[in-house]
Enzyme design. Structure first.
Site, PDB file in Angstrom:
ATOM      1  N   GLU A 244       0.841  -1.212   0.000  1.00 18.51           N
ATOM      2  CA  GLU A 244       0.000   0.000   0.000  1.00 18.51           C
ATOM      3  C   GLU A 244       0.868   1.252   0.000  1.00 18.51           C
ATOM      4  O   GLU A 244       0.586   2.222  -0.704  1.00 18.51           O
ATOM      5  CB  GLU A 244      -0.948   0.006   1.204  1.00 18.51           C
ATOM      6  CG  GLU A 244      -1.854   1.220   1.178  1.00 18.51           C
ATOM      7  CD  GLU A 244      -2.951   1.205   2.234  1.00 18.51           C
ATOM      8  OE1 GLU A 244      -4.100   1.026   1.859  1.00 18.51           O
ATOM      9  OE2 GLU A 244      -2.638   1.391   3.426  1.00 18.51           O
ATOM     10  N   ARG A 270      -1.595  33.870 -16.260  1.00 19.95           N
ATOM     11  CA  ARG A 270      -2.091  34.908 -15.347  1.00 19.95           C
ATOM     12  C   ARG A 270      -1.108  36.080 -15.279  1.00 19.95           C
ATOM     13  O   ARG A 270       0.078  35.884 -14.988  1.00 19.95           O
ATOM     14  CB  ARG A 270      -2.278  34.300 -13.950  1.00 19.95           C
ATOM     15  CG  ARG A 270      -2.658  35.272 -12.872  1.00 19.95           C
ATOM     16  CD  ARG A 270      -4.089  35.692 -13.006  1.00 19.95           C
ATOM     17  NE  ARG A 270      -4.500  36.544 -11.884  1.00 19.95           N
ATOM     18  CZ  ARG A 270      -5.655  37.199 -11.867  1.00 19.95           C
ATOM     19  NH1 ARG A 270      -6.479  37.135 -12.893  1.00 19.95           N
ATOM     20  NH2 ARG A 270      -5.967  37.942 -10.822  1.00 19.95           N
ATOM     21  N   GLN A 281       9.869  35.555  -9.115  1.00 17.05           N
ATOM     22  CA  GLN A 281      10.666  34.443  -8.581  1.00 17.05           C
ATOM     23  C   GLN A 281       9.956  33.716  -7.425  1.00 17.05           C
ATOM     24  O   GLN A 281      10.104  32.505  -7.266  1.00 17.05           O
ATOM     25  CB  GLN A 281      12.015  34.968  -8.116  1.00 17.05           C
ATOM     26  CG  GLN A 281      13.095  33.953  -8.283  1.00 17.05           C
ATOM     27  CD  GLN A 281      14.471  34.543  -8.050  1.00 17.05           C
ATOM     28  OE1 GLN A 281      14.615  35.611  -7.443  1.00 17.05           O
ATOM     29  NE2 GLN A 281      15.476  33.879  -8.530  1.00 17.05           N
TER      30      GLN A 281
END
Ligand SMILES: Cc1cc2nc3c(=O)[nH]c(=O)nc-3n(C[C@H](O)[C@H](O)[C@H](O)COP(=O)(O)OP(=O)(O)OC[C@H]3O[C@@H](n4cnc5c(N)ncnc54)[C@H](O)[C@@H]3O)c2cc1C
Length: 381
Positions: A244, A270, A281
């Site tokens: 798992e 954007r 940055q």
């Protein structure tokens, strides 16, 4: 260690991505809101073979190696928007099919695996109890042998797939030995007298994966349904957890890859202050860190897969992988929201959902704190 995927593995990955995008994503937002399990999607996954990946062909499986399993789960995490469906598949395969495959008798394998591979029987596993979570081996559910059956009594909580399961692997205390040595596993079918499931819990994320409580009240389990030897439950549990902690968390890796793509795209589009936000940055550094997390997650996951493919146990490495991937997914999900600003916080843009899903990863399969304890204990602490 060689992590190069061959052509057939790459082709399978591509076909999984294509399948998931086409068949598993539609209406996932509505299902998520309602907390509705996608049974049709489950059946489609079964038809595709996704429930049968590691199972040998003689039991109805695809007989795939662990590398291909990890790669497939990564592809599903990348392309499937119904994260709850993936979680249900993960519980079914790694916590129920795998223990039956590795610890079951020939009769048990023949009886359950073909039906589970076809998705006709849904499975899960039940260890956690109201008073025994991280301290799993302090469970109080008892199994008392009476002739040809065991009588189980106890309550299990937070059990993935319980509300839809046809069978669960239930861990109980048998005999007189305390701690891990006294734990035994049983295959309990839903029709077994004394077995009942409570109504599904409302969850923060993974909402399309049903989770429930299980009550065992003088539950009569035939002795032939004991999985493994008496007292062998803890070894079985540790073994399934390794699977798992590698294969399930590969879906997180895939989700982080999709998340990164969305963030890069958004940061290019954007504009603020007359410039794409990706040129700032502070934003590009967040994206760079997301990429670093993905690459390191890959390395540790593939290392666990490689170790297991060599027949080695990987308890330390799978704990590191689980810890690193789950915490990376949470951090990258926070960053993804931050990069998308207000849009990232609004549900309709499907960015905040990553965070709601990711948080659970720090809890199930052993919490982050427990993974750190495990890692420390391997260092002799
Ligand atoms: C979405 C989801 C699905 C799940 N599915 C299943 C399932 O299918 N089957 C199943 O059996 N269980 C399942 N669980 C249960 C899960 O395994 C437990 O929630 C988990 O092991 C933690 O146990 P707990 O919730 O009782 O928390 P607790 O053990 O009470 O822990 C509470 C806090 O204390 C910390 N803590 C506890 N002990 C220590 C310690 N020794 N050192 C440091 N910190 C410690 C924990 O890390 C945690 O922060 C699921 C849980 C979730 C959220």
């Amino acid at each position: 260690m060689d992590f190069t995927f061959n052509e057939s593995q790459k082709l399978f990955y591509d076909s999984v991505v294509k399948f998931a995008k086409k068949e598993l994503c539609a209406h996932s937002v509505e299902r998520e809101k309602k907390g509705e399990f996608f049974r049709e999607g489950w059946d489609k996954c079964a038809d595709f073979g996704l429930l049968a990946l590691p199972v040998p062909k003689e039991y109805g499986g695809l007989g795939m190696d662990i590398f291909t399993c990890v790669l497939t789960m990564e592809g599903l995490g990348y392309a499937c928007k119904d994260s709850g469906l993936l979680f249900a598949i993960n519980s079914h395969v790694w916590t129920c099919i795998i223990p039956i495959l590795h610890f079951g008798t020939e009769e048990q394998k023949k009886k359950y695996l073909p039906l589970m591979c076809k998705g006709k029987m849904i499975g899960g596993h039940a260890m956690t109890e109201p008073n025994a979570g991280s301290d799993a081996f302090s469970i109080r559910t008892t199994a008392v042998r009476q002739g040809d059956r065991y009588i189980l009594n106890g309550t299990k909580i937070f059990i993935s797939n319980a509300p839809i399961a046809d069978l669960l692997i239930v861990f109980a205390r048998s005999g007189t030995q305390k701690g891990f040595a006294g734990i035994t596993a049983f295959i309990v079918e839903k029709e077994t007298p004394g077995f009942s499931v409570g109504k599904p819990f409302e969850k923060m994320g993974l909402r399309t994966a049903p989770t429930g409580e299980v009550v065992l009240a003088d539950c009569e389990v035939p002795a032939e349904n004991r999985l493994g030897r008496e007292g062998g439950g803890s070894a079985l549990f540790h073994s399934e957890m390794e699977w798992e902690r590698s294969c399930l968390f590969a879906t997180h890796l895939g989700a982080m890859e999709a998340q990164l793509e969305a963030c890069v795209k958004y940061a290019k589009q954007r504009e603020q202050f007359g410039s794409a936000i990706g040129k700032f940055q502070a934003v590009s550094s967040m994206i760079a860190d997301m990429k670093v997390r993905i690459e390191l997650s890959k390395l540790i996951l593939y290392k666990v897969a490689w170790m297991k493919s060599q027949g080695k146990r990987a308890p330390l490495e799978s704990a590191i992988a689980k810890l690193y991937l789950s915490e990376s997914f949470v951090q990258s999900s926070l960053d993804a929201i931050q990069i998308h600003g207000g849009y990232g916080y609004m549900a309709e843009f499907e960015i905040e959902k990553y965070l709601r899903d990711a948080v659970a990863g720090k809890i199930y399969s052993g919490t982050s704190e427990i993974q750190r304890n495990t890692i420390a204990s391997w260092l002799g602490l």
